[in-house]
Design a protein around this motif. Structure first.
Motif, short mmCIF file in Angstrom:
data_model
loop_
_atom_site.label_atom_id
_atom_site.label_comp_id
_atom_site.label_asym_id
_atom_site.label_seq_id
_atom_site.Cartn_x
_atom_site.Cartn_y
_atom_site.Cartn_z
N PHE A 18 23.24 -71.55 51.86
CA PHE A 18 21.82 -71.58 51.51
C PHE A 18 20.96 -70.94 52.59
CE2 PHE A 18 17.69 -73.77 51.69
CZ PHE A 18 17.18 -73.37 50.46
N LEU A 19 21.27 -71.21 53.85
CA LEU A 19 20.49 -70.63 54.95
C LEU A 19 20.69 -69.12 55.03
CD1 LEU A 19 20.91 -73.30 57.77
CD2 LEU A 19 18.85 -72.77 56.45
N GLY A 24 18.39 -63.77 54.12
CA GLY A 24 18.48 -62.47 53.47
C GLY A 24 17.27 -62.16 52.62
N VAL A 25 16.82 -63.15 51.86
CA VAL A 25 15.64 -62.96 51.01
C VAL A 25 14.40 -62.76 51.88
CG1 VAL A 25 14.13 -64.12 49.35
CG2 VAL A 25 16.59 -64.17 49.03
N SER A 26 14.28 -63.54 52.94
CA SER A 26 13.12 -63.39 53.83
C SER A 26 13.10 -62.03 54.50
CB SER A 26 13.14 -64.48 54.90
OG SER A 26 13.08 -65.75 54.30
N ALA A 27 14.25 -61.56 54.97
CA ALA A 27 14.32 -60.25 55.62
C ALA A 27 13.99 -59.14 54.64
CB ALA A 27 15.71 -60.04 56.23
N CYS A 33 7.48 -55.48 52.56
CA CYS A 33 6.05 -55.52 52.87
C CYS A 33 5.69 -54.54 53.97
CB CYS A 33 5.65 -56.93 53.28
SG CYS A 33 5.67 -58.10 51.91
N CYS A 34 6.53 -54.42 55.00
CA CYS A 34 6.25 -53.49 56.09
C CYS A 34 6.37 -52.04 55.62
CB CYS A 34 7.22 -53.73 57.24
SG CYS A 34 6.90 -55.26 58.13
N ARG A 35 7.27 -51.77 54.71
CA ARG A 35 7.43 -50.41 54.20
C ARG A 35 6.22 -50.01 53.36
NH1 ARG A 35 12.55 -49.34 50.68
NH2 ARG A 35 13.56 -49.87 52.62
N LYS A 36 5.64 -50.95 52.65
CA LYS A 36 4.47 -50.63 51.82
C LYS A 36 3.24 -50.33 52.67
CE LYS A 36 3.99 -52.22 47.25
NZ LYS A 36 3.47 -53.21 46.34
#
Length: 67
Positions: A18-19, A24-27, A33-36
């Protein structure tokens, strides 16, 4: 059968999976978001290329000397 609460290593493995999924989802979200927000930067400027094409027919002398 054993009780699920006594199988502590199963809960530990499930917690680790789960962690890892959560990280992975957070990264992926942070990367997206940074790419946008950033403007795309071209590392190397593009230069036009010259391309020469030489057609060789089966009846040409260049082809007969090679074969």
């Amino acid at each position: 059968m054993s009780d699920w609460t006594s199988l502590w290593y199963v809960w530990l493995i499930l917690l680790m999976v789960f962690l890892l999924l959560l990280c992975g989802v957070s990264a992926s979200c942070v990367k997206f978001c940074c790419r946008k927000k950033r403007l795309p930067v071209e590392t190397f400027p593009r230069h036009p290329c010259d391309l020469a094409v030489i057609g060789i027919d089966s009846d040409s002398t260049a082809h007969s000397t090679v074969t």
